[in-house]
Design a protein around this motif. Sequence first.
Motif, PDB file in Angstrom:
ATOM      1  N   GLY A 175     -34.589 -16.105 -99.325  1.00  0.00           N
ATOM      2  CA  GLY A 175     -36.025 -15.983 -99.084  1.00  0.00           C
ATOM      3  C   GLY A 175     -36.579 -16.998 -98.121  1.00  0.00           C
ATOM      4  O   GLY A 175     -37.428 -16.679 -97.276  1.00  0.00           O
ATOM      5  N   LEU A 176     -36.127 -18.242 -98.233  1.00  0.00           N
ATOM      6  CA  LEU A 176     -36.715 -19.321 -97.442  1.00  0.00           C
ATOM      7  C   LEU A 176     -35.988 -19.571 -96.136  1.00  0.00           C
ATOM      8  O   LEU A 176     -36.537 -20.190 -95.229  1.00  0.00           O
ATOM      9  N   GLY A 177     -34.731 -19.121 -96.074  1.00  0.00           N
ATOM     10  CA  GLY A 177     -33.925 -19.374 -94.892  1.00  0.00           C
ATOM     11  C   GLY A 177     -32.905 -20.459 -95.148  1.00  0.00           C
ATOM     12  O   GLY A 177     -33.168 -21.413 -95.883  1.00  0.00           O
ATOM     13  N   VAL A 178     -31.752 -20.318 -94.538  1.00  0.00           N
ATOM     14  CA  VAL A 178     -30.653 -21.256 -94.751  1.00  0.00           C
ATOM     15  C   VAL A 178     -31.036 -22.663 -94.327  1.00  0.00           C
ATOM     16  O   VAL A 178     -30.699 -23.650 -94.997  1.00  0.00           O
ATOM     17  N   GLN A 179     -31.766 -22.786 -93.219  1.00  0.00           N
ATOM     18  CA  GLN A 179     -32.131 -24.116 -92.715  1.00  0.00           C
ATOM     19  C   GLN A 179     -33.040 -24.850 -93.684  1.00  0.00           C
ATOM     20  O   GLN A 179     -32.968 -26.075 -93.819  1.00  0.00           O
ATOM     21  N   GLU A 180     -33.892 -24.118 -94.382  1.00  0.00           N
ATOM     22  CA  GLU A 180     -34.807 -24.748 -95.332  1.00  0.00           C
ATOM     23  C   GLU A 180     -34.060 -25.294 -96.541  1.00  0.00           C
ATOM     24  O   GLU A 180     -34.447 -26.304 -97.133  1.00  0.00           O
ATOM     25  N   VAL A 181     -32.995 -24.623 -96.930  1.00  0.00           N
ATOM     26  CA  VAL A 181     -32.259 -25.015 -98.129  1.00  0.00           C
ATOM     27  C   VAL A 181     -31.305 -26.168 -97.826  1.00  0.00           C
ATOM     28  O   VAL A 181     -31.200 -27.132 -98.593  1.00  0.00           O
ATOM     29  N   GLY A 182     -30.590 -26.073 -96.717  1.00  0.00           N
ATOM     30  CA  GLY A 182     -29.703 -27.163 -96.314  1.00  0.00           C
ATOM     31  C   GLY A 182     -28.279 -27.012 -96.807  1.00  0.00           C
ATOM     32  O   GLY A 182     -27.997 -26.304 -97.776  1.00  0.00           O
ATOM     33  N   ALA A 183     -27.387 -27.689 -96.113  1.00  0.00           N
ATOM     34  CA  ALA A 183     -25.950 -27.562 -96.381  1.00  0.00           C
ATOM     35  C   ALA A 183     -25.564 -28.085 -97.755  1.00  0.00           C
ATOM     36  O   ALA A 183     -24.729 -27.503 -98.444  1.00  0.00           O
ATOM     37  N   ASP A 184     -26.171 -29.193 -98.186  1.00  0.00           N
ATOM     38  CA  ASP A 184     -25.781 -29.780 -99.471  1.00  0.00           C
ATOM     39  C   ASP A 184     -26.102 -28.852-100.634  1.00  0.00           C
ATOM     40  O   ASP A 184     -25.290 -28.681-101.556  1.00  0.00           O
ATOM     41  N   ALA A 185     -27.279 -28.236-100.606  1.00  0.00           N
ATOM     42  CA  ALA A 185     -27.659 -27.319-101.684  1.00  0.00           C
ATOM     43  C   ALA A 185     -26.782 -26.073-101.672  1.00  0.00           C
ATOM     44  O   ALA A 185     -26.370 -25.579-102.721  1.00  0.00           O
ATOM     45  N   LEU A 186     -26.485 -25.557-100.489  1.00  0.00           N
ATOM     46  CA  LEU A 186     -25.625 -24.377-100.405  1.00  0.00           C
ATOM     47  C   LEU A 186     -24.206 -24.702-100.844  1.00  0.00           C
ATOM     48  O   LEU A 186     -23.527 -23.863-101.450  1.00  0.00           O
ATOM     49  N   ALA A 187     -23.759 -25.920-100.570  1.00  0.00           N
ATOM     50  CA  ALA A 187     -22.436 -26.327-101.035  1.00  0.00           C
ATOM     51  C   ALA A 187     -22.376 -26.292-102.550  1.00  0.00           C
ATOM     52  O   ALA A 187     -21.384 -25.848-103.143  1.00  0.00           O
ATOM     53  N   GLU A 188     -23.441 -26.726-103.199  1.00  0.00           N
ATOM     54  CA  GLU A 188     -23.509 -26.676-104.663  1.00  0.00           C
ATOM     55  C   GLU A 188     -23.464 -25.231-105.156  1.00  0.00           C
ATOM     56  O   GLU A 188     -22.814 -24.925-106.158  1.00  0.00           O
ATOM     57  N   ALA A 189     -24.147 -24.345-104.431  1.00  0.00           N
ATOM     58  CA  ALA A 189     -24.181 -22.939-104.830  1.00  0.00           C
ATOM     59  C   ALA A 189     -22.813 -22.283-104.706  1.00  0.00           C
ATOM     60  O   ALA A 189     -22.362 -21.580-105.610  1.00  0.00           O
ATOM     61  N   PHE A 190     -22.130 -22.504-103.585  1.00  0.00           N
ATOM     62  CA  PHE A 190     -20.814 -21.889-103.397  1.00  0.00           C
ATOM     63  C   PHE A 190     -19.792 -22.451-104.386  1.00  0.00           C
ATOM     64  O   PHE A 190     -18.923 -21.725-104.873  1.00  0.00           O
ATOM     65  N   ALA A 191     -19.903 -23.729-104.693  1.00  0.00           N
ATOM     66  CA  ALA A 191     -18.995 -24.310-105.684  1.00  0.00           C
ATOM     67  C   ALA A 191     -19.263 -23.711-107.060  1.00  0.00           C
ATOM     68  O   ALA A 191     -18.333 -23.500-107.848  1.00  0.00           O
ATOM     69  N   ALA A 192     -20.535 -23.425-107.363  1.00  0.00           N
ATOM     70  CA  ALA A 192     -20.877 -22.807-108.647  1.00  0.00           C
ATOM     71  C   ALA A 192     -20.273 -21.411-108.779  1.00  0.00           C
ATOM     72  O   ALA A 192     -19.918 -20.978-109.864  1.00  0.00           O
ATOM     73  N   LEU A 193     -20.153 -20.736-107.642  1.00  0.00           N
ATOM     74  CA  LEU A 193     -19.506 -19.419-107.651  1.00  0.00           C
ATOM     75  C   LEU A 193     -17.994 -19.522-107.803  1.00  0.00           C
ATOM     76  O   LEU A 193     -17.334 -18.534-108.113  1.00  0.00           O
ATOM     77  N   GLY A 194     -17.460 -20.712-107.568  1.00  0.00           N
ATOM     78  CA  GLY A 194     -16.009 -20.878-107.660  1.00  0.00           C
ATOM     79  C   GLY A 194     -15.269 -20.312-106.471  1.00  0.00           C
ATOM     80  O   GLY A 194     -14.083 -19.986-106.562  1.00  0.00           O
ATOM     81  N   MET A 195     -15.941 -20.199-105.345  1.00  0.00           N
ATOM     82  CA  MET A 195     -15.339 -19.548-104.179  1.00  0.00           C
ATOM     83  C   MET A 195     -14.141 -20.331-103.661  1.00  0.00           C
ATOM     84  O   MET A 195     -14.261 -21.515-103.302  1.00  0.00           O
ATOM     85  N   TYR A 196     -12.995 -19.685-103.639  1.00  0.00           N
ATOM     86  CA  TYR A 196     -11.751 -20.202-103.057  1.00  0.00           C
ATOM     87  C   TYR A 196     -11.280 -21.502-103.707  1.00  0.00           C
ATOM     88  O   TYR A 196     -10.423 -22.198-103.154  1.00  0.00           O
TER      89      TYR A 196
END
Length: 335
Positions: free
Chosen positions: A137-158
């Motif tokens: 909703g807000l855009g990737v730039q608004e959220v930032g790499a650190d927050a997205l890293a937390e999200a992908f780790a929560a998914l258990g990706m790879y």
Amino acid sequence: MVDPVVVESAAALARHCRQGRDRRLAVLEWFAEAGMGLRPGARRVPEPPVAAVRQALVWVLERSVSQRLVELARSAAGAGEEGQDALYAAAEQLVKPYRGAANPALVRAALEAGEDVPVEAEGPDSTGMVHLVAAIGLGVQEVGADALAEAFAALGMYGLTVEDWAQMLGAAERGEGPPVDWGPLERYADVVGPVKRASDEELVRARTVLLGLRWFYALYVMHGLLLPDTPAQAALRQRVDEWDMFPFLDHIIAVSPSPGQFAESLAVCMEPPFGNLYEALMEQLAADPDIFRIPGDETGAVGFGERWMRAMAELKNGRQAVGGDADDGPSGRSV
């Protein structure tokens, strides 16, 4: 003479209807039941009208927590920090924290050694996935790499950690690594559209994938509960591990799902990765179907079941003995 299919359809619907309950929920439960394997001596459950199934799926998905979060995120776009704060506050109210299932191999090793399950066996906390919703909703730039890293780790990706993701996404954000295509993130956020557009066959296929993966997931988890291991089981677990899909399955599979959980999981199982995993597991199962036959044991499934019951009884007795020791004085180990 009344058509037997009509009678059986009415009976199937009646099994899932209750006073005050929306009939669309009953239709989803009926659809799930019709896709399950036959029990010995049972009659096949007729299929509900697929048009009614589609209507029920759309109705449930439009009211789901994930859809409500996506809509909140999109409405917060352009509202700055205030909108982002409101989104995360709403997410705290809507999202139930869930820590992924403990790694079955580590659980089994701990049980066999008479030790407590190590903390590192637990999966990541799922609350970080709200950052993905915010990015939609807000855009990737608004959220930032650190927050997205937390999200992908929560998914258990790879199997990557938060630190691994932060390093890769941070490099991309600074232009020091390959750029990231965020288009699929927006497409995957729409769970209602694909269901509306899906053919009847695609909906039935998604149900087949979901129910099949539920069975493979349960078999994988039961390895941690001292289910006797066999080469066939090990080969199936290896296939799941090769695809790094256990964390994903843990997030989408519920052994006894509510109609809402069933609808959301079915929508996910329309995506190719899950269908491909299902096909790979079915191929492996066809190549070695003796999942309940211990090599060298001619008693087959009977001996398999007896060995599992003995293992569980020994575990229970061992735990009780340890508990008894704990009552004898402060030096005893409590479990």
